[in-house]
Design an enzyme around this catalytic site. Structure first.
Site, PDB file in Angstrom:
ATOM      1  N   HIS A  74       0.805  -1.226   0.000  1.00 36.49           N
ATOM      2  CA  HIS A  74       0.000   0.000   0.000  1.00 36.49           C
ATOM      3  C   HIS A  74       0.837   1.275   0.000  1.00 36.49           C
ATOM      4  O   HIS A  74       0.296   2.358  -0.188  1.00 36.49           O
ATOM      5  CB  HIS A  74      -0.881   0.043   1.257  1.00 36.49           C
ATOM      6  CG  HIS A  74      -1.799  -1.115   1.392  1.00 36.49           C
ATOM      7  ND1 HIS A  74      -1.749  -2.006   2.441  1.00 36.49           N
ATOM      8  CD2 HIS A  74      -2.805  -1.537   0.604  1.00 36.49           C
ATOM      9  CE1 HIS A  74      -2.679  -2.923   2.288  1.00 36.49           C
ATOM     10  NE2 HIS A  74      -3.331  -2.664   1.190  1.00 36.49           N
ATOM     11  N   GLU A 126      -3.271   2.996   1.965  1.00 41.61           N
ATOM     12  CA  GLU A 126      -2.909   3.491   0.622  1.00 41.61           C
ATOM     13  C   GLU A 126      -3.275   4.975   0.488  1.00 41.61           C
ATOM     14  O   GLU A 126      -2.485   5.783  -0.006  1.00 41.61           O
ATOM     15  CB  GLU A 126      -3.633   2.664  -0.450  1.00 41.61           C
ATOM     16  CG  GLU A 126      -3.299   3.139  -1.861  1.00 41.61           C
ATOM     17  CD  GLU A 126      -4.166   2.500  -2.934  1.00 41.61           C
ATOM     18  OE1 GLU A 126      -4.424   1.280  -2.860  1.00 41.61           O
ATOM     19  OE2 GLU A 126      -4.590   3.214  -3.849  1.00 41.61           O
ATOM     20  N   THR A 162      -6.817   2.618  -5.538  1.00 40.88           N
ATOM     21  CA  THR A 162      -6.761   1.625  -6.632  1.00 40.88           C
ATOM     22  C   THR A 162      -7.844   0.551  -6.571  1.00 40.88           C
ATOM     23  O   THR A 162      -8.129  -0.085  -7.580  1.00 40.88           O
ATOM     24  CB  THR A 162      -5.388   0.921  -6.630  1.00 40.88           C
ATOM     25  OG1 THR A 162      -5.160   0.405  -5.310  1.00 40.88           O
ATOM     26  CG2 THR A 162      -4.267   1.841  -7.022  1.00 40.88           C
ATOM     27  N   SER A 218      -9.678  -6.147   4.240  1.00 41.08           N
ATOM     28  CA  SER A 218      -9.231  -5.889   2.869  1.00 41.08           C
ATOM     29  C   SER A 218     -10.289  -5.095   2.106  1.00 41.08           C
ATOM     30  O   SER A 218     -11.429  -5.544   1.944  1.00 41.08           O
ATOM     31  CB  SER A 218      -8.963  -7.226   2.166  1.00 41.08           C
ATOM     32  OG  SER A 218      -9.102  -7.089   0.778  1.00 41.08           O
TER      33      SER A 218
HETATM   34  S1  SF4 Z   1      -4.874  -4.391  -6.554  1.00 40.69           S
HETATM   35 FE1  SF4 Z   1      -3.655  -3.349  -8.115  1.00 40.69          FE
HETATM   36  S2  SF4 Z   1      -2.774  -1.599  -7.038  1.00 40.69           S
HETATM   37 FE2  SF4 Z   1      -3.451  -3.024  -5.469  1.00 40.69          FE
HETATM   38  S3  SF4 Z   1      -1.648  -4.285  -5.048  1.00 40.69           S
HETATM   39 FE3  SF4 Z   1      -2.848  -5.351  -6.608  1.00 40.69          FE
HETATM   40  S4  SF4 Z   1      -1.917  -4.704  -8.576  1.00 40.69           S
HETATM   41 FE4  SF4 Z   1      -1.273  -3.245  -6.978  1.00 40.69          FE
END
Ligand code: SF4
Length: 289
Positions: A74, A126, A162, A218
């Protein structure tokens, strides 16, 4: 009973990369190796790493110069990074490259005079990490119903955590349009997230029950469960096979399984097997009666 696993369930590229970096660091470094915060949001995987000698610390104050510190997927704030350097700890950066990209977009917007808007969870590491790259000069919007207070509404630069659902991103953008003169949007929702959400949605539309597997902490797993519930499909969010109850599958023809980007394959397999065993036992009972 049919049991189907959604495509692309389980570890994404960024999580696989972070875990591999952690394992290699544990093997190659002498002295204590720790992650700053849990490396991913999956308590079972974090416990497994702990068994192999890679623990996590919550506070930079717990770090000493003889330690090797792995930065989790993150990411962290610039201030935290500088603090680690001051402590002279060895730093191994496992921040997902996609997250780094978002941090850079945030800096770019701020440097160009845009009011930065982050669509995401205020308390998620994040998001905190991104804010920490722009001196806390950002407005975080967590949901589509929230009141939006803008300090500078002339030029808005918008990015997303993300793992946000695309529908929430779109709804908030829609609300921002009448509030500003210029709106610059970068869709930073990770491809791995969109693919999982799409596959889960399609499976949920076609299933009687959905089982979503992954850390309760999560964000991307919780979002998968929310997507299924919004469709009206009976949905259970579990971390391990132990939580499964056979009553969930009474008169069920199709069970859909999906897992977040931080869910290890071994947990997905155990869940699949447990549901299969419940189904086999039910069939045996029917045959005997
Ligand atoms: S979901 Fe996308 S941004 Fe998050 S760790 Fe996985 S690849 Fe990286």
């Amino acid at each position: 009973m049919q049991i189907e696993l959604a495509e692309n369930s389980g570890f994404c590229f960024g999580v696989k990369r972070a875990i591999n970096i952690a394992i290699k660091t544990g093997q190659n470094h002498t002295g204590k190796v720790v992650t700053l915060g849990p490396i991913i949001h999956n308590p079972q995987m974090v416990s497994k790493l702990k068994e192999s000698g890679i623990d996590f610390v919550d506070d930079i104050d717990q770090i000493t110069k003889d330690m090797t510190v792995i930065i989790r997927s993150h990411g962290i704030t610039i201030e935290e990074y500088n603090n680690l350097k001051r402590k002279r700890a060895k730093i191994v950066d496992a921040t997902c490259p996609m997250v780094k990209k978002v941090q850079n977009y945030a800096k770019e917007f701020t440097n160009k005079g845009y009011q930065l808007i982050i669509i995401g969870e205020k308390e998620h590491p994040e998001v905190k990490g991104i804010i920490g790259h722009v001196d806390n000069n950002a407005i975080v919007i967590q949901d589509e119903y929230e009141k939006i207070n803008l300090a500078n509404n002339k030029k808005l630069g918008v990015i997303a955590q993300t793992t946000q659902p695309i529908e929430r991103f779109q709804k908030i953008i829609y609300r921002l349009v009448p509030l500003c003169e210029e709106l610059h949007i970068i869709n930073t929702i990770c491809g791995a997230t969109s693919i999982r959400q799409k596959a889960t949605k399609s499976l949920a539309q076609d299933s009687d029950v959905m089982i979503i597997i992954g850390g309760k902490n999560s964000a991307n797993t919780t979002n998968l469960a929310d997507i299924c519930r919004k469709l009206g499909t009976r949905t259970y969010h579990i971390e391990t096979a132990k939580e499964i109850q056979k009553e969930w599958f009474v008169d069920v023809e199709k069970v859909g399984l999906s897992a977040g980007a931080s869910t290890p394959q071994w947990i997905i397999n155990q869940v699949y097997q447990k549901i299969k065993n419940i189904d086999n036992t039910e069939n045996d009972n029917k045959a005997l009666s």
